[in-house]
Each structure stands twice: as structure tokens, then as C-alpha cells.
Design an enzyme around this catalytic site. Structure first.
Site, PDB file in Angstrom:
ATOM      1  N   LYS A 190       0.846  -1.196   0.000  1.00  0.00           N
ATOM      2  CA  LYS A 190       0.000   0.000   0.000  1.00  0.00           C
ATOM      3  C   LYS A 190       0.881   1.246   0.000  1.00  0.00           C
ATOM      4  CE  LYS A 190      -1.674   2.688   2.989  1.00  0.00           C
ATOM      5  NZ  LYS A 190      -1.556   3.968   2.281  1.00  0.00           N
ATOM      6  N   GLY A 241       7.193   4.696   8.294  1.00  0.00           N
ATOM      7  CA  GLY A 241       6.329   5.857   8.495  1.00  0.00           C
ATOM      8  C   GLY A 241       6.533   6.435   9.877  1.00  0.00           C
ATOM      9  N   SER A 242       5.464   7.010  10.420  1.00  0.00           N
ATOM     10  CA  SER A 242       5.598   7.720  11.692  1.00  0.00           C
ATOM     11  C   SER A 242       5.688   6.748  12.866  1.00  0.00           C
ATOM     12  CB  SER A 242       4.420   8.660  11.888  1.00  0.00           C
ATOM     13  OG  SER A 242       3.230   7.919  11.944  1.00  0.00           O
ATOM     14  N   THR A 243       6.341   7.191  13.933  1.00  0.00           N
ATOM     15  CA  THR A 243       6.474   6.363  15.134  1.00  0.00           C
ATOM     16  C   THR A 243       5.101   6.061  15.726  1.00  0.00           C
ATOM     17  OG1 THR A 243       8.687   7.191  15.558  1.00  0.00           O
ATOM     18  CG2 THR A 243       7.513   6.315  17.450  1.00  0.00           C
ATOM     19  N   VAL A 245       2.162   5.661  14.194  1.00  0.00           N
ATOM     20  CA  VAL A 245       1.498   4.562  13.486  1.00  0.00           C
ATOM     21  C   VAL A 245       2.271   3.257  13.711  1.00  0.00           C
ATOM     22  CG1 VAL A 245       0.792   3.681  11.218  1.00  0.00           C
ATOM     23  CG2 VAL A 245       0.388   6.076  11.797  1.00  0.00           C
ATOM     24  N   GLY A 246       3.586   3.350  13.789  1.00  0.00           N
ATOM     25  CA  GLY A 246       4.399   2.165  14.082  1.00  0.00           C
ATOM     26  C   GLY A 246       3.961   1.521  15.393  1.00  0.00           C
ATOM     27  N   GLU A 263      10.322   0.785  10.350  1.00  0.00           N
ATOM     28  CA  GLU A 263      11.347   1.803  10.088  1.00  0.00           C
ATOM     29  C   GLU A 263      10.646   3.139  10.315  1.00  0.00           C
ATOM     30  OE1 GLU A 263      13.090   4.628   8.692  1.00  0.00           O
ATOM     31  OE2 GLU A 263      13.030   3.790   6.668  1.00  0.00           O
ATOM     32  N   CYS A 297      13.560  10.468   6.765  1.00  0.00           N
ATOM     33  CA  CYS A 297      13.500   9.982   8.141  1.00  0.00           C
ATOM     34  C   CYS A 297      14.846  10.102   8.835  1.00  0.00           C
ATOM     35  CB  CYS A 297      13.020   8.539   8.152  1.00  0.00           C
ATOM     36  SG  CYS A 297      13.847   7.534   6.934  1.00  0.00           S
ATOM     37  N   GLU A 394      10.298  15.402  15.579  1.00  0.00           N
ATOM     38  CA  GLU A 394      10.702  15.336  14.172  1.00  0.00           C
ATOM     39  C   GLU A 394       9.870  16.373  13.398  1.00  0.00           C
ATOM     40  OE1 GLU A 394       9.559  11.615  12.320  1.00  0.00           O
ATOM     41  OE2 GLU A 394      11.398  11.604  11.138  1.00  0.00           O
TER      42      GLU A 394
HETATM   43  P1  NAI Z   1       1.984   7.956   8.549  1.00  0.00           P
HETATM   44  O1  NAI Z   1       2.792   7.108   9.432  1.00  0.00           O
HETATM   45  O2  NAI Z   1       0.597   8.271   8.964  1.00  0.00           O
HETATM   46  O3  NAI Z   1       1.897   7.318   7.093  1.00  0.00           O
HETATM   47  C1  NAI Z   1       2.784   6.355   6.556  1.00  0.00           C
HETATM   48  C2  NAI Z   1       1.991   5.259   5.854  1.00  0.00           C
HETATM   49  O4  NAI Z   1       1.204   4.556   6.798  1.00  0.00           O
HETATM   50  C3  NAI Z   1       1.005   5.740   4.796  1.00  0.00           C
HETATM   51  O5  NAI Z   1       0.973   4.803   3.755  1.00  0.00           O
HETATM   52  C4  NAI Z   1      -0.315   5.724   5.539  1.00  0.00           C
HETATM   53  O6  NAI Z   1      -1.425   5.607   4.699  1.00  0.00           O
HETATM   54  C5  NAI Z   1      -0.166   4.515   6.411  1.00  0.00           C
HETATM   55  N1  NAI Z   1      -0.985   4.508   7.629  1.00  0.00           N
HETATM   56  C6  NAI Z   1      -1.464   5.553   8.329  1.00  0.00           C
HETATM   57  N2  NAI Z   1      -2.157   5.128   9.395  1.00  0.00           N
HETATM   58  C7  NAI Z   1      -2.102   3.774   9.391  1.00  0.00           C
HETATM   59  C8  NAI Z   1      -2.603   2.750  10.245  1.00  0.00           C
HETATM   60  N3  NAI Z   1      -3.274   3.043  11.337  1.00  0.00           N
HETATM   61  N4  NAI Z   1      -2.318   1.484   9.941  1.00  0.00           N
HETATM   62  C9  NAI Z   1      -1.600   1.161   8.858  1.00  0.00           C
HETATM   63  N5  NAI Z   1      -1.130   2.083   8.012  1.00  0.00           N
HETATM   64  C10 NAI Z   1      -1.344   3.374   8.272  1.00  0.00           C
HETATM   65  O7  NAI Z   1       2.772   9.293   8.320  1.00  0.00           O
HETATM   66  P2  NAI Z   1       2.174  10.690   7.797  1.00  0.00           P
HETATM   67  O8  NAI Z   1       0.892  11.048   8.471  1.00  0.00           O
HETATM   68  O9  NAI Z   1       2.157  10.645   6.338  1.00  0.00           O
HETATM   69  O10 NAI Z   1       3.292  11.681   8.313  1.00  0.00           O
HETATM   70  C11 NAI Z   1       3.274  12.124   9.660  1.00  0.00           C
HETATM   71  C12 NAI Z   1       4.670  12.235  10.193  1.00  0.00           C
HETATM   72  O11 NAI Z   1       5.288  10.964  10.209  1.00  0.00           O
HETATM   73  C13 NAI Z   1       5.601  13.085   9.366  1.00  0.00           C
HETATM   74  O12 NAI Z   1       5.476  14.429   9.638  1.00  0.00           O
HETATM   75  C14 NAI Z   1       6.914  12.541   9.777  1.00  0.00           C
HETATM   76  O13 NAI Z   1       7.311  13.132  10.981  1.00  0.00           O
HETATM   77  C15 NAI Z   1       6.651  11.079   9.986  1.00  0.00           C
HETATM   78  N6  NAI Z   1       7.022  10.258   8.807  1.00  0.00           N
HETATM   79  C16 NAI Z   1       8.140   9.509   8.862  1.00  0.00           C
HETATM   80  C17 NAI Z   1       8.540   8.794   7.762  1.00  0.00           C
HETATM   81  C18 NAI Z   1       9.755   7.966   7.749  1.00  0.00           C
HETATM   82  O14 NAI Z   1      10.306   7.713   6.699  1.00  0.00           O
HETATM   83  N7  NAI Z   1      10.211   7.467   8.864  1.00  0.00           N
HETATM   84  C19 NAI Z   1       7.791   8.828   6.526  1.00  0.00           C
HETATM   85  C20 NAI Z   1       6.587   9.594   6.580  1.00  0.00           C
HETATM   86  C21 NAI Z   1       6.251  10.286   7.687  1.00  0.00           C
END
Ligand code: NAI
Length: 785
Positions: A190, A241-243, A245-246, A263, A297, A394
Site C-alpha cells: 500500500k 512511516g511515523s512512530t 502509526v508504528g 522503520e 526519516c 521530528e
Molecule cells: P503515517 O505514518 O501516517 O503514514 C505512513 C503510511 O502509513 C502511509 O501509507 C499511511 O497511509 C499509512 N498509515 C497511516 N495510518 C495507518 C494505520 N493506522 N495502519 C496502517 N497504516 C497506516 O505518516 P504521515 O501522516 O504521512 O506523516 C506524519 C509524520 O510521520 C511526518 O510528519 C513525519 O514526521 C513522519 N514520517 C516519517 C517517515 C519515515 O520515513 N520514517 C515517513 C513519513 C512520515
């Protein structure tokens, strides 16, 4: 018209946009996208728009994946998996090569599409992202080819659910898909809702080359779609993605047996020593935090500069900042592109405003922003207190903090003053100093005199709350394979289960503390804080008393383990010597231990002690042999992959084989330099507490092994929740495993919940234990001019 001399004086140049006609025509022709499931694009369902953040213009409509779409995709992946895994590695390699070639053929197309959808400068997508994507496919084609030789006896995990963010859409897809496919897994991926388009273009490539249907499935959608994928019938979740959601994913997968890699975010230090090449370090800042809009990240978002050069460094940084070109991402001379969407832009603005309100001073270059689109002027903060929000959170935008330090020790302390541990960048012309700091920084990736270098041949991933698991190279392949799964063995005979020691459940209930009922903390025998002991029952007969440990005992043990940090710094040889000595001392008391086990009704007591002794010799031998690698990555670089101890580990031991089970878990952990807080078999903890004399006579420093007796799951819960415990192993029932995984989300500790097994056999020992007792730090050291 300006003269050549005038041009050379001002260095002004006109726009040089990359043509987007071909991509726009492709988008127009497709119009609205369905999902890519079972080798075909589905009819579009409910849709949302993907927007060009640089202009606000819609690019395409994509479908919002429902739980039913996810279920269909997972079924397709499930059906395809056995066939894909059965293909000879050479055949899977050919498919990966074909994908690599087709990606290379479309490099320009994919780079333009990425830039349109994400807003990043074309220089980044064209020169960094897409070439790395192709490199990942080639590299992993090689792993497919060599799989059987390199990972003997290992099997693919099965169906992998993969969820990726918007900052490197196609590159994250490649990082996730390539090891999965090479290892024989199939995939449901996804992409992020902000940037789904290159994944859909990739799906077209899969269809075009005729990749067997179901091997790759791509379902677009948002967090809801992602959550449905996490809940679906998959064998593994890989998430970037974000901590926040992780954490939610760790909770949702707790106890399901789904393999998990996370990650997550970072707040990476960028440490500049006085003897650094300051101009190179300033260019490093451009790469680390500005060139990519800070949307990385591992962005070096905390610049730490040695005080004596801070003023000079800041002056040069400001001068460079003033020259950055912010604007049209398609322009080949743009340095800083657009922020991915309006929500992220607002988030950056809010955080920056809050940081200023808390006293930080923002330095930005003036007058650079385009009038429309999602842009944020790059900059940096000075006057930042450690507790300021911008020091801790972050920002994920093109703004770093700039603070100073005086000594290398202070630099290390500040660098590690964060919950995260993804990456670090260290600048010094003194290689001795740079490597010393690299070894002390708690981060999964360390770049010396460089920053943000990636390669498929090296692992990438974090320490602490930046997640666990690695992507890339051999380390990344391990995440998509499972070892020979040992046959689960029922834990212990009825009547010897956890319930017995709980107050009231034992024959006499909790008894006032007995002189013999002691635990082992910080190298000394300790009475339990509760002041109670419990009866240890064997064959209906009380054979002794054990302390009834509680939260306080665990906390004391963790503290004692932290104080024993010298063990982690000792050489492998030093640790090996202590372990050899331990093995010898245990041999000297072989008969006594066997008798003790026999009186506790343990089956095969003599065998158990004999195997425990051999195991101690084995891990003594491994202590200075289980080591890292030097990866072949970029030219003029040494990339060191160094296994490092986690630090303090929690270990909850099986009820079965009370001596051997305990040592099979504790020995590999300490052989690698960890300190351990162990909960021995509740039904027969005396087998472990009896070891205190062996530990003492073997010169094992106090605090390296701490033993807290009592109800396993209660104590394990405290360990799982403890923020100063970096990793946790749990061997017990499925309810306990679920509890440990769910309770470990506070500091996102790496957990390993293993089923009870035949501890006497091969499944009770080996390199897998050592691999799981360490985390890899990848250190990049460039050389030459
Ligand atoms: P996010 O963690 O919400 O999104 C990343 C992915 O997870 C997207 O594909 C999203 O659709 C999916 N997702 C969201 N909620 C989910 C859930 N409950 N279960 C499964 N999948 C889910 O990150 P977002 O909102 O785009 O960005 C927010 C903050 O996260 C950013 O400002 C940044 O600080 C951090 N971030 C860190 C990243 C990294 O590479 N470590 C990448 C993107 C964001």
C-alpha cells in the site's frame, strides 16, 4: 543581453525545466486508477485525487482501497506464493532483472512522475532515487540467485503486507518489494495516499513483463486501508512511516505471530567538530536537511557544532542558505522543492511557530518562495533549549536546529539525547575521533564526513524508537526469511505451571521470607522486596522456597544491569574468558546440579547439565567470533556492519528444562555484551538461582546477569514496559507473548517471543540466538579525495 563576464560575475541562470509532456499524457490516458490485483488493474472504486504539491493541480484519481479490496489482494498473493517460492532462485532472479531493466528504460519517466506527485526536486528523483531503485532490483536478483547457498534451510515468510510513506515513494517500494520477492514471498503493498502514482506505474511494468499474477499486488488508499492490511491474513508486516502509526501496528500485530519490521522516524544528530572540513560539512547540511525539504526519516536535523568554530560555521551556513534555489521541482537547478501536501506544510508551520514561541530563533533566507504551491523556506534555529519542541520532535521539514558543544563527550551525550536512533553524521578530519564517536552514538546508521548515502548492499534501520529490523543487503534478506522452525514443545507437565507460585495457589500460599529464598541482583543475593517467598513444588512435595519478586525488584535489577555497562565495552576475548571459566566452574559442579534437578523431578537431569556445560563452551567460543562485515557499496567507501549489543535485555525463560532453558537464553545475550534481567522457570527457579556461586567464582561482573524469581508473566510485563530495557525475549505461552509484544510499545523495544522447544537439540543453540542478541550499526567511512 548580458555579457559572458556579467554572467560569470552573477552566476545567474535561467530556468531549465525537465519536460513533463510524456508523463502528463500517460496520466491523462489513464485518468482514474483501480488497484493492481492478481495481475490486472481492477475497476476503480471510490476514488481520491493525487495532487501536484508544487502547483495544487490534480494529477490523477486513484481508488480508495477497502477491507474487501485488501482481502482480495491478500488471497491473490496467498494463491501465488507457493508457486513463486518453488521457482528455482535463478528463475526469480530473472524476473527481478527484468524489472530492473524496465525501470532503467523508464528512468526519466519515473523520475518526472515522482517529482510531480511528491514535489521533490528532479535532481533528487532522477539522480538519486530512481537509480537506487534499479540498483535494488539488480542487487536482490543476486540474492535470489544465491538464496539456497547463502541462507541454507531458510524459507520465505509467506505473504507480506507492506506499507510505505510519501517521502521516497518508489525507492521505499523497491526497498520493500525486492527482498520479499528474492526470498520467495509474495506482496500486497500500500503506497502513501499522497504519492501513489509511481507505484501504479510500477504495477504497469509488472503487467508488461508478465510477472506471474498475484506475486505483486498494489492497493492504494489511506491509513484505513493500511490498517486493513495490518489486520489481514498476512504473515509479515513491513512498515515505514511515523512512530505513532508504528506503535499502533506493533499493538495490532501483538500475539498474531506476524513478523514485523518497523522503520520509523528520527531526530538525527549532525556533529561537526572543530577540525572538520567546514565547507564540506555545510554542503552536508544542504544534503541532510534542505535538498530534500527535510522530508527524510534520517535527516540530520540536529546540527551540533563545536563551540570554537560555531560562529564561523553559522556564517557559512547562512551564506549557503541565501544561495539555495527554492521553487519548481521540475527545474533541474532547483535545490529545494515542494512539501508533499498542505497538511504536512501546516504541520511544519505549526511546529516552527511553537519552537519560536518557546524561544528558538529562526534563520531563513528571504524572498525565495514561489507564490503558489506547498513551499516552506529552508532554514535553521539557534538559541534552542534542549526542552524546546523543535529539539525533540521530528519536524520533517527543511529546518534544522543548530546548537553547540565543547568536548567529544558532550557531543556524544547531546547526540544520544533523543528517543530516536535512526542515523548520525559525524564530521572531523581526525579519523580516530570520528570513529570513537561513531561507536558511541546510538544509531543504526552512522556516516563519517558524509550524510544520506544509501546502497542496496548495506543495511538501513534504527535503534530505539526509530524501529527495528533492517532493510538492504544480507541483513534485510533475513527479515523476509524464517529459519527452520523448531517444533514447539508443550511447556511442562501439569502442576508445574506459572499458576503454582502465585500467592494462594501454592501449597501454603506466600510464606514469610526464608533465608534461602533469595534472588540475584547486581552480583549479590537479594531478598525480594515483597518480603514473601513461594513454595517450589515437585511431585506434590515442597523442595524449597523462592522469592516472590515484584515491580520494584525488576526496577532494581534493571538499574544494576545498567551499572554493569563495562561488560559491553569489554573485548569479545575478555567475555570469552569469563564464559570459559563459567563453563569450567559449572563442570566442576556437574553432579551437584544434576542432583538438584533430579530432586526437582526434572527429566534427564544429567543430560540437561551436560548439555548446559557444552552450551556455555559454545557461547564462550562465539563471544569473539560472531562479528560483522564490510559491505561492498559505493566506490571509495568502507561500509562497516557492526553487530552491537542492545544494552540491557529482559529474558523470560521457559518452564521446561529449568537450567538449560535459562542458560540457552542468557548465555548468547551476555556473550554479545548485553546485560540481562532474567526471570527463571517459575516452577523450578532454584536451578537458576543456584548459579550465583558459579557466576561469582567465574569473575562475571556483578549486574551482568540478574535473576528475579516469581510469577513469570507479571514480571515479564514490567520488563516489557520498562523504557530502560532495550530488547526482550520471552519464552512462554501465547497469551504471555501477546502481552509482551503489546506492552513493549513504549520504547518500541525489539522483542522475540519464541516457543518452547527441545532445548537439548540443535534448536536450542546457534547463530540465530546471537543475531537476535545484537543490532547492526552500519558505519560509512569515505576515503580518498
Ligand atoms: P503515517 O505514518 O501516517 O503514514 C505512513 C503510511 O502509513 C502511509 O501509507 C499511511 O497511509 C499509512 N498509515 C497511516 N495510518 C495507518 C494505520 N493506522 N495502519 C496502517 N497504516 C497506516 O505518516 P504521515 O501522516 O504521512 O506523516 C506524519 C509524520 O510521520 C511526518 O510528519 C513525519 O514526521 C513522519 N514520517 C516519517 C517517515 C519515515 O520515513 N520514517 C515517513 C513519513 C512520515
Amino acid at each position: 543581453m548580458p555579457t559572458v563576464t556579467e554572467i560569470l560575475e552573477t552566476m545567474e541562470y535561467g530556468p531549465a525545466p525537465e519536460a513533463s509532456g510524456e508523463v502528463m499524457a500517460w496520466l491523462k490516458a489513464r485518468g482514474t486508477f483501480g488497484h493492481y490485483i492478481d495481475g490486472v488493474f481492477t475497476k476503480p472504486g471510490k476514488t481520491f485525487e493525487s495532487i501536484n504539491p508544487a502547483t495544487g493541480a490534480p494529477l490523477a484519481k486513484v481508488s480508495h482501497g477497502s477491507a474487501a479490496d485488501i482481502a482480495t489482494a491478500v488471497r491473490s498473493a496467498r494463491a501465488a506464493q507457493p508457486g513463486w517460492a518453488k521457482l528455482p532462485g535463478h528463475e526469480r532472479a530473472k524476473w527481478l532483472y527484468a524489472l530492473a531493466r524496465h525501470i532503467q528504460k523508464r528512468e526519466r519517466f519515473l523520475a518526472v512522475l515522482e517529482t510531480l506527485d511528491n514535489g521533490k526536486p528532479i535532481r533528487e528523483s532522477r539522480d538519486i532515487d530512481v537509480p537506487l531503485v534499479a540498483r535494488h532490483f539488480y542487487h536482490h536478483a543476486g540474492w535470489a540467485e544465491m538464496l539456497e547457498d547463502e541462507f541454507p534451510g531458510m524459507k520465505p515468510v509467506g505473504v507480506c503486507g507492506q506499507i510505505i510513506p510519501w517521502n521516497f515513494p518508489l525507492l521505499m517500494l523497491a526497498w520493500k518489494i525486492t527482498p520479499a520477492l528474492a526470498a520467495g514471498n509474495t506482496v500486497v503493498l500500500k503506497p502513501a495516499e499522497q504519492t501513489p502514482l509511481t507505484a501504479l506505474a510500477f504495477a504497469e511494468i509488472c503487467a508488461e513483463i508478465g510477472l506471474p499474477k498475484g506475486v505483486i499486488n498494489i492497493v492504494t488508499g489511506d491509513g484505513e486501508t493500511g490498517a486493513a492490511l495490518v489486520a489481514a491474513d498476512v504473515d509479515k508486516i513491513a512498515f515505514t512511516g511515523s512512530t505513532e502509526v508504528g506503535r499502533a501496528i506493533r499493538k495490532a500485530t501483538a500475539g498474531t505471530g506476524k513478523k514485523l519490521t518497523l522503520e520509523l522516524g528520527g531526530k538525527s544528530p549532525f556533529v561537526v567538530f572543530a577540525d572538520a572540513d567546514l565547507d564540506a560539512a555545510v554542503e552536508g547540511v544542504v544534503d541532510a536537511i534542505w535538498f530534500n525539504q527535510g522530508q527524510v526519516c534520517c535527516a540530520g536535523s540536529r546540527i551540533l557544532v563545536q563551540e570554537s568554530v560555531a560562529a564561523t560555521f553559522q556564517k557559512r551556513l547562512s551564506a549557503r542558505l541565501a544561495k539555495l534555489r527554492v521553487g519548481d521541482p521540475l527545474d533541474k537547478s532547483t535545490d529545494v522543492g515542494a512539501i508533499v501536501d498542505a497538511t504536512q506544510l501546516q504541520r511544519i508551520r505549526d511546529l516552527v511557530a511553537e519552537g519560536q514561541a518557546q524561544g528558538a530563533v529562526l534563520h531563513q533566507a528571504e524572498g525565495q518562495l514561489p507564490s503558489a504551491g506547498c513551499f516552506f523556506a529552508p532554514g535553521f534555529f539557534t538559541n534552542v533549549a534542549p526542552a524546546n519542541i523543535v529539539s525533540e520532535v521530528e519536524i520533517f521539514g527543511p529546518v534544522a536546529t543548530l546548537t553547540t558543544f565543547r568536548t567529544p563527550d558532550e557531543a556524544v551525550e547531546l547526540a544520544n539525547n533523543t528517543r530516536y536512533g535512526l542515523a548520525a553524521s559525524i564530521w572531523s578530519e581526525n579519523i580516530n575521533l570520528a570513529l570513537d564517536v561513531a561507536s558511541k552514538v546510538k544509531a543504526g546508521v552512522v556516516w563519517v564526513n558524509s550524510t544520506n548515502i544509501f546502497d542496496a548492499g548495506a543495511g538501513f534501520g534504527g535503534y530505539r524508537e526509530s524501529g527495528f529490523g533492517r532493510e538492504g543487503g544480507r541483513e534485510g534478506m533475513h527479515e523476509y526469511l524464517t529459519g527452520p522452525v523448531p517444533r514447539a514443545k508443550p511447556e511442562a507437565e501439569p502442576g508445574r505451571l506459572d499458576a503454582a507460585p502465585v500467592p494462594g495457589a501454592a501449597s501454603k500460599g506466600p510464606a514469610p521470607i526464608d533465608r534461602t529464598a533469595k534472588m540475584y541482583i547486581g552480583g549479590a543475593q537479594k531478598r525480594p522486596d515483597s518480603g514473601y517467598s513461594y513454595a517450589v513444588i515437585a511431585k506434590g512435595r515442597e523442595i524449597g522456597l523462592a522469592g516472590l519478586g515484584n515491580r520494584k525488584d525488576i526496577r532494581n535489577a534493571v538499574e544494576a544491569a545498567h551499572k554493569a555497562g563495562g561488560w559491553g565495552k569489554a573485548t569479545g576475548h575478555n567475555r570469552a574468558q569469563v564464559l570459559y571459566y563459567l563453563a569450567e566452574n559449572l563442570s566442576a559442579r556437574e553432579a551437584e546440579f544434576a542432583q538438584r534437578l533430579k530432586s526437582a523431578g526434572v527429566p534427564k537431569p544429567a543430560d540437561e547439565v551436560a548439555t548446559a556445560i557444552r552450551r556455555a563452551f559454545y557461547y564462550a567460543a562465539q563471544a569473539d567470533k560472531f562479528d560483522g562485515a564490510v559491505h561492498s557499496t559505493k566506490s571509495a567507501h568502507v561500509t562497516l556492519a557492526m553487530p552491537e549489543a542492545f544494552g540491557v535485555m529482559g529474558v523470560a525463560c521457559p518452564d521446561d528444562a529449568p537450567l538449560l532453558g535459562f542458560l540457552s537464553l542468557v548465555l548468547p545475550a551476555i556473550a554479545m555484551g548485553n546485560r540481562v534481567v532474567a526471570i527463571p522457570a517459575p516452577s523450578m527457579p532454584l536451578a537458576a538461582t543456584d548459579l550465583y556461586q558459579v557466576f561469582d567464582t567465574s569473575d562475571l561482573p556483578g549486574g551482568v546477569v540478574n535473576i528475579v524469581t516469581g510469577a513469570r508473566d507479571e514480571l515479564a510485563k514490567t520488563l516489557a514496559q520498562h523504557d530502560d530495557v532495550a530488547a526482550m525475549w520471552y519464552c512462554g505461552g501465547p497469551d504471555g507473548a501477546r502481552m509482551v509484544e503489546a506492552e513493549s510499545t513504549g520504547n518500541l523495544k525489539a522483542t522475540w517471543c519464541l516457543a518452547n522447544r527441545d532445548w537439548h537439540g540443535a534448536a536450542g543453540q546457534g547463530r540465530d540466538f546471537l543475531r537476535r542478541a545484537t543490532q547492526i550499526k552500519n558505519i560509512w567511512v569515505p576515503y580518498g579525495e
